[in-house]
Design a protein around this motif. Structure first.
Motif, PDB file in Angstrom:
ATOM      1  N   GLN A   1       0.817  -1.213   0.000  1.00 48.05           N
ATOM      2  CA  GLN A   1       0.000   0.000   0.000  1.00 48.05           C
ATOM      3  C   GLN A   1       0.849   1.260   0.000  1.00 48.05           C
ATOM      4  O   GLN A   1       0.408   2.309  -0.448  1.00 48.05           O
ATOM      5  N   SER A   2       2.091   1.147   0.482  1.00 40.82           N
ATOM      6  CA  SER A   2       2.951   2.341   0.523  1.00 40.82           C
ATOM      7  C   SER A   2       3.968   2.327  -0.621  1.00 40.82           C
ATOM      8  O   SER A   2       4.867   3.153  -0.660  1.00 40.82           O
ATOM      9  N   PHE A   3       3.831   1.367  -1.543  1.00 42.00           N
ATOM     10  CA  PHE A   3       4.819   1.183  -2.626  1.00 42.00           C
ATOM     11  C   PHE A   3       6.228   1.034  -2.050  1.00 42.00           C
ATOM     12  O   PHE A   3       7.186   1.571  -2.585  1.00 42.00           O
ATOM     13  N   GLY A   4       6.324   0.354  -0.903  1.00 35.44           N
ATOM     14  CA  GLY A   4       7.628   0.076  -0.291  1.00 35.44           C
ATOM     15  C   GLY A   4       8.249   1.268   0.422  1.00 35.44           C
ATOM     16  O   GLY A   4       9.392   1.210   0.850  1.00 35.44           O
ATOM     17  N   MET A   5       7.474   2.348   0.576  1.00 39.91           N
ATOM     18  CA  MET A   5       8.067   3.558   1.183  1.00 39.91           C
ATOM     19  C   MET A   5       7.932   3.597   2.702  1.00 39.91           C
ATOM     20  O   MET A   5       8.484   4.469   3.363  1.00 39.91           O
ATOM     21  N   ASP A   6       7.183   2.663   3.283  1.00 42.63           N
ATOM     22  CA  ASP A   6       6.907   2.740   4.725  1.00 42.63           C
ATOM     23  C   ASP A   6       8.172   2.666   5.579  1.00 42.63           C
ATOM     24  O   ASP A   6       8.291   3.374   6.576  1.00 42.63           O
ATOM     25  N   GLN A   7       9.147   1.848   5.180  1.00 41.74           N
ATOM     26  CA  GLN A   7      10.364   1.754   5.995  1.00 41.74           C
ATOM     27  C   GLN A   7      11.153   3.074   5.966  1.00 41.74           C
ATOM     28  O   GLN A   7      11.739   3.473   6.962  1.00 41.74           O
ATOM     29  N   GLY A   8      11.160   3.730   4.816  1.00 41.72           N
ATOM     30  CA  GLY A   8      11.829   5.034   4.718  1.00 41.72           C
ATOM     31  C   GLY A   8      11.163   6.053   5.631  1.00 41.72           C
ATOM     32  O   GLY A   8      11.831   6.857   6.293  1.00 41.72           O
ATOM     33  N   TRP A   9       9.830   6.023   5.686  1.00 39.32           N
ATOM     34  CA  TRP A   9       9.107   6.949   6.577  1.00 39.32           C
ATOM     35  C   TRP A   9       9.437   6.623   8.041  1.00 39.32           C
ATOM     36  O   TRP A   9       9.610   7.525   8.854  1.00 39.32           O
ATOM     37  N   ARG A  10       9.519   5.320   8.361  1.00 43.21           N
ATOM     38  CA  ARG A  10       9.886   4.949   9.748  1.00 43.21           C
ATOM     39  C   ARG A  10      11.289   5.458  10.076  1.00 43.21           C
ATOM     40  O   ARG A  10      11.546   5.918  11.188  1.00 43.21           O
ATOM     41  N   ARG A  11      12.221   5.350   9.103  1.00 43.79           N
ATOM     42  CA  ARG A  11      13.600   5.836   9.350  1.00 43.79           C
ATOM     43  C   ARG A  11      13.592   7.315   9.686  1.00 43.79           C
ATOM     44  O   ARG A  11      14.311   7.781  10.576  1.00 43.79           O
ATOM     45  N   ARG A  12      12.770   8.085   8.967  1.00 43.76           N
ATOM     46  CA  ARG A  12      12.696   9.533   9.236  1.00 43.76           C
ATOM     47  C   ARG A  12      12.203   9.790  10.657  1.00 43.76           C
ATOM     48  O   ARG A  12      12.713  10.666  11.363  1.00 43.76           O
ATOM     49  N   ALA A  13      11.201   9.026  11.059  1.00 45.97           N
ATOM     50  CA  ALA A  13      10.645   9.192  12.411  1.00 45.97           C
ATOM     51  C   ALA A  13      11.703   8.863  13.456  1.00 45.97           C
ATOM     52  O   ALA A  13      11.923   9.618  14.410  1.00 45.97           O
ATOM     53  N   LEU A  14      12.386   7.750  13.236  1.00 49.48           N
ATOM     54  CA  LEU A  14      13.396   7.298  14.193  1.00 49.48           C
ATOM     55  C   LEU A  14      14.523   8.322  14.337  1.00 49.48           C
ATOM     56  O   LEU A  14      14.941   8.655  15.450  1.00 49.48           O
ATOM     57  N   LYS A  15      14.990   8.840  13.193  1.00 44.25           N
ATOM     58  CA  LYS A  15      16.096   9.810  13.226  1.00 44.25           C
ATOM     59  C   LYS A  15      15.713  11.040  14.051  1.00 44.25           C
ATOM     60  O   LYS A  15      16.523  11.588  14.803  1.00 44.25           O
ATOM     61  N   SER A  16      14.452  11.443  13.933  1.00 46.97           N
ATOM     62  CA  SER A  16      14.021  12.661  14.629  1.00 46.97           C
ATOM     63  C   SER A  16      14.034  12.494  16.152  1.00 46.97           C
ATOM     64  O   SER A  16      13.991  13.481  16.882  1.00 46.97           O
ATOM     65  N   LEU A  17      14.086  11.255  16.640  1.00 45.51           N
ATOM     66  CA  LEU A  17      14.079  11.033  18.097  1.00 45.51           C
ATOM     67  C   LEU A  17      15.442  11.304  18.736  1.00 45.51           C
ATOM     68  O   LEU A  17      15.536  11.419  19.962  1.00 45.51           O
ATOM     69  N   GLU A  18      16.493  11.357  17.918  1.00 46.44           N
ATOM     70  CA  GLU A  18      17.852  11.675  18.400  1.00 46.44           C
ATOM     71  C   GLU A  18      18.262  10.766  19.569  1.00 46.44           C
ATOM     72  O   GLU A  18      18.695  11.240  20.625  1.00 46.44           O
ATOM     73  N   LEU A  19      18.111   9.455  19.377  1.00 46.15           N
ATOM     74  CA  LEU A  19      18.418   8.504  20.454  1.00 46.15           C
ATOM     75  C   LEU A  19      19.888   8.114  20.470  1.00 46.15           C
ATOM     76  O   LEU A  19      20.562   8.150  19.445  1.00 46.15           O
ATOM     77  N   SER A  20      20.374   7.735  21.640  1.00 41.63           N
ATOM     78  CA  SER A  20      21.763   7.283  21.803  1.00 41.63           C
ATOM     79  C   SER A  20      21.760   5.897  22.433  1.00 41.63           C
ATOM     80  O   SER A  20      20.768   5.503  23.047  1.00 41.63           O
ATOM     81  N   PRO A  21      22.897   5.180  22.309  1.00 40.18           N
ATOM     82  CA  PRO A  21      23.004   3.896  23.002  1.00 40.18           C
ATOM     83  C   PRO A  21      22.729   4.116  24.495  1.00 40.18           C
ATOM     84  O   PRO A  21      22.999   5.194  25.023  1.00 40.18           O
ATOM     85  N   ASN A  22      22.170   3.114  25.150  1.00 39.25           N
ATOM     86  CA  ASN A  22      21.784   3.153  26.567  1.00 39.25           C
ATOM     87  C   ASN A  22      20.503   3.949  26.842  1.00 39.25           C
ATOM     88  O   ASN A  22      20.085   4.067  27.992  1.00 39.25           O
ATOM     89  N   HIS A  23      19.910   4.507  25.808  1.00 40.00           N
ATOM     90  CA  HIS A  23      18.617   5.164  25.989  1.00 40.00           C
ATOM     91  C   HIS A  23      17.496   4.123  26.017  1.00 40.00           C
ATOM     92  O   HIS A  23      17.669   2.994  25.547  1.00 40.00           O
ATOM     93  N   TYR A  24      16.330   4.550  26.550  1.00 37.72           N
ATOM     94  CA  TYR A  24      15.119   3.729  26.521  1.00 37.72           C
ATOM     95  C   TYR A  24      14.132   4.365  25.552  1.00 37.72           C
ATOM     96  O   TYR A  24      13.883   5.566  25.626  1.00 37.72           O
ATOM     97  N   MET A  25      13.588   3.527  24.661  1.00 37.39           N
ATOM     98  CA  MET A  25      12.610   4.025  23.683  1.00 37.39           C
ATOM     99  C   MET A  25      11.317   3.229  23.814  1.00 37.39           C
ATOM    100  O   MET A  25      11.347   2.029  24.077  1.00 37.39           O
ATOM    101  N   LEU A  26      10.194   3.914  23.617  1.00 37.76           N
ATOM    102  CA  LEU A  26       8.885   3.247  23.615  1.00 37.76           C
ATOM    103  C   LEU A  26       8.276   3.394  22.231  1.00 37.76           C
ATOM    104  O   LEU A  26       8.190   4.510  21.698  1.00 37.76           O
ATOM    105  N   ASP A  27       7.868   2.281  21.639  1.00 35.34           N
ATOM    106  CA  ASP A  27       7.169   2.326  20.346  1.00 35.34           C
ATOM    107  C   ASP A  27       5.716   1.942  20.586  1.00 35.34           C
ATOM    108  O   ASP A  27       5.397   0.762  20.788  1.00 35.34           O
ATOM    109  N   LEU A  28       4.838   2.952  20.572  1.00 35.43           N
ATOM    110  CA  LEU A  28       3.415   2.702  20.818  1.00 35.43           C
ATOM    111  C   LEU A  28       2.754   2.171  19.554  1.00 35.43           C
ATOM    112  O   LEU A  28       3.153   2.523  18.439  1.00 35.43           O
ATOM    113  N   ALA A  29       1.710   1.356  19.723  1.00 37.88           N
ATOM    114  CA  ALA A  29       1.026   0.726  18.583  1.00 37.88           C
ATOM    115  C   ALA A  29       2.062   0.039  17.698  1.00 37.88           C
ATOM    116  O   ALA A  29       2.033   0.165  16.479  1.00 37.88           O
TER     117      ALA A  29
END
Ligand SMILES: C[S@@+](CC[C@H](N)C(=O)[O-])C[C@H]1O[C@@H](n2cnc3c(N)ncnc32)[C@H](O)[C@@H]1O
Length: 245
Positions: free
Chosen positions: A39-67
């Motif tokens: 349904q996303s023509f394979g673009m969904d993983q790229g959109w997830r990467r953008r979201a992840l990058k915006s979180l500015e996470l580092s090793p030893n951090h805790y992340m929550l992925d809702l839904a």
């Protein structure tokens, strides 16, 4: 299944109010990843990467992925930020079962934990997470304010959130074609491939979601700062980001 369903397949409580369970997703869990890619023509993983990058996470951090669903974003996060501890939460046991198999196959069981739960009532202590993501999940939550309040409660001061949602494609050429695909082809394709009618709800649920400016205002009202919205791929996906002070 004993629970009543509303006309678009979402569960209803006895009072007729939409409930927050993942019952609909239980029925399509086995085909969800395939449908998502198509349904996303394979673009969904790229959109997830953008979201992840915006979180500015580092090793030893805790992340929550809702839904978290089948855990694509949780797995991507653990792979891209070595040492990160990720908790994925979702009310659908069947989606989580698919996700747990993927986590095991990726040898990430020490870094990704999947728990059953509802974004409206999080089973975590306050200020636990450095970053929170929610991809294509917030529109399924009946009490959006409550879920956003909960998100803010469990986010550490300074922590960032990233919410991905679907949108109506825009633009002179892409807009009409994209909207035709979304309203007429996608629901049929989803129904055929999943063997269920569930995907027919998709265009309506996207159209019913507030406009970007309205949703940003809601995020600010909850108390988030630096709230921003980005239209990805002509608006077919929307990324909302911000920070808790
Ligand atoms: C479209 S899927 C998105 C899955 C995943 N985030 C992804 O990137 O593919 C929506 C998910 O929202 C979940 N969901 C529904 N109601 C929820 C709630 N009240 N709290 C948390 N998740 C919910 C469903 O079970 C489903 O797995």
């Amino acid at each position: 299944m004993s629970q009543d369903l509303d006309p678009v397949g979402k569960p209803m409580t006895e009072s007729g109010v939409l409930g927050g369970s993942g019952a609909m997703f239980d029925r399509i869990a086995g085909r969800y990843d395939l449908l998502n890619r198509l349904q996303s023509f394979g673009m969904d993983q790229g959109w997830r990467r953008r979201a992840l990058k915006s979180l500015e996470l580092s090793p030893n951090h805790y992340m929550l992925d809702l839904a978290t669903g089948t855990a694509d974003l949780a797995i991507m996060a653990a792979r891209r930020v070595p040492g990160l501890q990720v908790v994925g939460l979702d009310p659908s046991p069947a989606m989580l079962e698919v996700g747990r198999k993927k986590v095991t196959d990726a040898a990430l069981t020490e870094h990704v934990e999947l728990v059953e739960g509802d974004a409206q009532s999080l089973p975590f202590e306050s200020e636990r997470f450095h970053g929170i993501s929610m991809a294509w999940g917030i529109r399924n939550v009946p009490d959006r304010d409550r879920a956003l309040d909960e998100m803010k409660r469990v986010l550490r001061p300074g922590g960032r959130f990233a919410i991905l949602e679907g949108g109506e494609p825009e633009g002179f050429l892409v807009g009409p074609t994209g909207r035709f695909y979304m309203h007429h082809i996608l629901p049929q394709l989803g129904a055929i491939l999943s063997g269920a009618q569930e995907y027919k709800y998709l265009p309506d649920s996207i159209a019913q979601f507030p406009a970007p400016s309205e949703f940003c205002a809601q995020l600010e009202q909850v108390g988030f700062h630096e709230v921003e919205h980005q239209a990805l791929t002509f608006g077919a996906a929307r990324l909302y980001t911000g920070r808790r002070l």
